[in-house]
Design an enzyme around this catalytic site. Structure first.
Site, PDB file in Angstrom:
ATOM      1  N   ARG A 145      50.904  63.112  97.306  1.00  0.00           N
ATOM      2  CA  ARG A 145      50.608  61.143  97.948  1.00  0.00           C
ATOM      3  C   ARG A 145      51.628  60.836  98.112  1.00  0.00           C
ATOM      4  O   ARG A 145      52.578  61.388  98.679  1.00  0.00           O
ATOM      5  CB  ARG A 145      51.044  60.691  96.146  1.00  0.00           C
ATOM      6  CG  ARG A 145      49.540  60.574  95.163  1.00  0.00           C
ATOM      7  CD  ARG A 145      50.464  60.135  94.055  1.00  0.00           C
ATOM      8  NE  ARG A 145      49.325  60.345  92.901  1.00  0.00           N
ATOM      9  CZ  ARG A 145      49.077  61.422  91.660  1.00  0.00           C
ATOM     10  NH1 ARG A 145      50.155  62.279  92.011  1.00  0.00           N
ATOM     11  NH2 ARG A 145      48.070  62.160  90.988  1.00  0.00           N
ATOM     12  N   LYS A 168      53.033  60.784  88.917  1.00  0.00           N
ATOM     13  CA  LYS A 168      53.047  60.301  88.944  1.00  0.00           C
ATOM     14  C   LYS A 168      52.874  59.793  86.887  1.00  0.00           C
ATOM     15  O   LYS A 168      52.695  61.515  86.906  1.00  0.00           O
ATOM     16  CB  LYS A 168      51.726  59.848  88.673  1.00  0.00           C
ATOM     17  CG  LYS A 168      50.862  58.946  90.163  1.00  0.00           C
ATOM     18  CD  LYS A 168      49.951  58.822  89.230  1.00  0.00           C
ATOM     19  CE  LYS A 168      48.685  57.051  90.906  1.00  0.00           C
ATOM     20  NZ  LYS A 168      47.969  57.337  90.739  1.00  0.00           N
ATOM     21  N   HIS A 246      45.969  59.001 102.243  1.00  0.00           N
ATOM     22  CA  HIS A 246      45.384  59.823 101.632  1.00  0.00           C
ATOM     23  C   HIS A 246      44.160  60.345 102.385  1.00  0.00           C
ATOM     24  O   HIS A 246      43.283  61.715 101.271  1.00  0.00           O
ATOM     25  CB  HIS A 246      44.756  58.641 100.225  1.00  0.00           C
ATOM     26  CG  HIS A 246      45.413  58.633  98.905  1.00  0.00           C
ATOM     27  ND1 HIS A 246      45.829  58.771  98.369  1.00  0.00           N
ATOM     28  CD2 HIS A 246      44.137  59.418  98.628  1.00  0.00           C
ATOM     29  CE1 HIS A 246      45.867  58.897  97.320  1.00  0.00           C
ATOM     30  NE2 HIS A 246      44.557  59.174  97.092  1.00  0.00           N
ATOM     31  N   ARG A 249      45.089  64.348 101.592  1.00  0.00           N
ATOM     32  CA  ARG A 249      45.255  64.706 100.896  1.00  0.00           C
ATOM     33  C   ARG A 249      43.585  64.993  99.851  1.00  0.00           C
ATOM     34  O   ARG A 249      43.596  66.403  99.293  1.00  0.00           O
ATOM     35  CB  ARG A 249      45.934  63.415  99.721  1.00  0.00           C
ATOM     36  CG  ARG A 249      45.958  64.051  98.208  1.00  0.00           C
ATOM     37  CD  ARG A 249      46.269  62.675  97.557  1.00  0.00           C
ATOM     38  NE  ARG A 249      46.372  63.317  96.015  1.00  0.00           N
ATOM     39  CZ  ARG A 249      46.919  63.070  95.369  1.00  0.00           C
ATOM     40  NH1 ARG A 249      48.332  64.195  95.393  1.00  0.00           N
ATOM     41  NH2 ARG A 249      46.748  63.599  93.805  1.00  0.00           N
ATOM     42  N   HIS A 272      46.977  66.059  89.668  1.00  0.00           N
ATOM     43  CA  HIS A 272      46.154  64.758  88.268  1.00  0.00           C
ATOM     44  C   HIS A 272      46.457  65.710  86.782  1.00  0.00           C
ATOM     45  O   HIS A 272      45.780  66.108  86.388  1.00  0.00           O
ATOM     46  CB  HIS A 272      44.431  65.535  88.939  1.00  0.00           C
ATOM     47  CG  HIS A 272      44.031  65.085  90.121  1.00  0.00           C
ATOM     48  ND1 HIS A 272      42.905  65.335  90.905  1.00  0.00           N
ATOM     49  CD2 HIS A 272      44.486  63.814  91.142  1.00  0.00           C
ATOM     50  CE1 HIS A 272      43.146  64.271  91.947  1.00  0.00           C
ATOM     51  NE2 HIS A 272      43.679  63.346  92.038  1.00  0.00           N
ATOM     52  N   TYR A 281      35.005  65.842  94.162  1.00  0.00           N
ATOM     53  CA  TYR A 281      35.490  66.241  95.206  1.00  0.00           C
ATOM     54  C   TYR A 281      34.446  68.162  95.398  1.00  0.00           C
ATOM     55  O   TYR A 281      34.731  67.964  96.618  1.00  0.00           O
ATOM     56  CB  TYR A 281      36.727  67.369  95.688  1.00  0.00           C
ATOM     57  CG  TYR A 281      38.105  66.509  96.104  1.00  0.00           C
ATOM     58  CD1 TYR A 281      38.266  66.197  97.009  1.00  0.00           C
ATOM     59  CD2 TYR A 281      39.480  66.610  95.537  1.00  0.00           C
ATOM     60  CE1 TYR A 281      38.944  64.614  96.908  1.00  0.00           C
ATOM     61  CE2 TYR A 281      40.394  65.303  95.141  1.00  0.00           C
ATOM     62  CZ  TYR A 281      39.771  64.664  96.040  1.00  0.00           C
ATOM     63  OH  TYR A 281      41.242  63.745  96.307  1.00  0.00           O
TER      64      TYR A 281
END
Length: 302
Positions: A145, A168, A246, A249, A272, A281
Site C-alpha cells: 500500500r 493495517k 494502487h 498493487r 488482507h 481478483y
C-alpha cells in the site's frame, strides 16, 4: 456528556489502545458513529432501535452515498454495539442489522506491455529518476500500500530481499523484492549521500547553476508525491488509462494469480484480513474457466 457519548469515547479509546487501530481508523469510526447518533438524536444507548437504524439507512441511500460507503457506517455501528454487549450493556443486537449487499468491485488494470513501459520510463540519469525507478519496481514487486511504501526504512538486507511490514491493524507480514527491485534500490541508494533513515525521500530541485550537484534530501516521501510520480511516468510511457499507485498493487496480485499462486498465499502477501477481499481478483485470473471454454465451447460447429 450524555451516556451514549461517554460510551462512544470509551469505544474509540478501546479501538486505539486495546485493538491497536490507527488514529485514522479511530477518526473514521468517530465520524460514522457521530453522524448516526446526530441523525437519531440519540442521547441514551437504549434509543438505538431497529426503527432508527432503518430510517438512517434510508437517509444514507437517499443521499446517493455509494453502497460500500454506506456499509462503513453500518459496520461501525454493529461493532460499537458488539463492544457495548461485551460490557454487559443491554442494547440492540448487532445481528439484527444486516450489512448492505455490495456489488463485486470492478478492478481496473493495464496491459502487461503497458506495465513494462511504465517500469522502464525512469531513465536512471540522476538521483531523482533512480529513486522513481526504485519506487515503481518496489510497488510492483511487493504489492505494498502507498502508506506502507512511504514508511519503509533503508537499513535492511537488500540481497536477502525480505522486508517486514506492519500493515493495517498493526498486522505484520513479509514482502519480497524481485531481482529487478533489488537492483533498482541498490542503484538508487548508491547515489544517496545523506544519512536519512527513510528508504524513499523527498528531493528539492537542483538549481540551474548547480545542475551537477545532487538534489537536497528534505525528508521522508509522502503519499501525494508517490501519486504524482506514478501519474507522471504513466503519461510518459504513453498509457492512456489513469494509473494510480494502487494499480501496481492490483497488478502484483493479478500477476501472482495468473502465474498459478493460490489465493491464500496472495491474501497473505497483500495483508488482507479476509480472503473475500482477495477474491476480487479471481474474475481476472480464472485460468480453469478459460481452459473449460477452450476445450468445450463450439465443438459441434463445422
Amino acid at each position: 456528556m450524555n451516556s451514549v457519548q461517554k460510551f462512544l469515547q470509551d469505544y474509540l479509546n478501546y479501538l486505539e489502545i486495546e485493538k491497536n487501530r490507527s488514529i485514522k481508523t479511530r477518526e473514521n469510526y468517530e465520524h460514522y458513529l457521530k453522524v448516526f447518533l446526530d441523525f437519531g438524536k440519540i442521547k441514551n444507548e437504549k434509543e438505538i432501535t431497529s426503527e432508527v437504524v432503518r430510517e438512517f439507512r434510508l437517509y444514507l441511500a437517499r443521499r446517493e452515498i455509494k453502497k460500500n460507503t454506506q456499509s462503513y457506517y453500518i459496520i461501525a455501528l454493529r461493532n460499537f454495539l458488539k463492544y457495548l454487549i461485551r460490557r454487559d450493556i443491554n442494547v440492540l443486537s448487532p445481528d439484527k442489522i444486516e450489512l448492505p449487499k455490495i456489488p463485486m468491485r470492478q478492478i481496473e488494470i493495464i496491459e502487461y506491455e503497458d506495465l513494462e513501459r511504465l517500469l522502464k520510463a525512469p531513465d536512471g540519469s540522476d538521483l531523482r529518476s533512480l529513486r522513481d525507478k526504485a519506487i515503481l519496481e518496489t510497488l510492483f514487486s511487493t504489492g505494498l500500500r502507498i502508506s506502507e511504501l512511504c514508511g519503509l526504512n533503508r537499513y535492511f538486507d537488500i540481497d536477502r530481499g525480505e522486508i517486514s511490514i506492519r500493515g493495517k491493524g498493526g498486522k505484520l507480514r513479509i514482502v519480497f523484492l524481485s531481482e529487478r527491485a533489488k537492483k533498482a534500490i541498490k542503484n538508487y541508494l548508491n547515489k544517496r549521500a545523506d544519512a536519512e533513515e527513510a528508504l524513499f525521500v523527498s528531493l528539492t530541485k537542483s538549481l540551474k547553476l548547480k545542475a551537477k550537484s545532487l538534489p537536497k534530501v528534505i525528508g521522508r516521501i509522502i503519499p501525494r508525491a508517490i501519486q504524482r510520480i506514478v501519474d507522471f511516468y504513466s503519461r510518459k510511457a504513453g498509457i492512456p488509462e489513469k494509473v494510480h499507485p494502487h494499480t501496481l498493487r492490483h497488478l502484483f496480485a493479478t500477476d501472482l494469480l495468473v502465474g498459478g499462486a493460490d489465493l491464500r498465499s496472495v491474501q497473505e502477501l497483500l495483508g488482507h484480513s479476509n480472503v473475500s477481499t482477495t477474491q476480487i481478483y479471481t474474475h481476472l485470473t480464472n485460468k480453469q474457466l478459460r481452459e473449460v471454454h477452450q476445450a468445450f465451447h463450439g465443438r459441434r460447429r463445422k
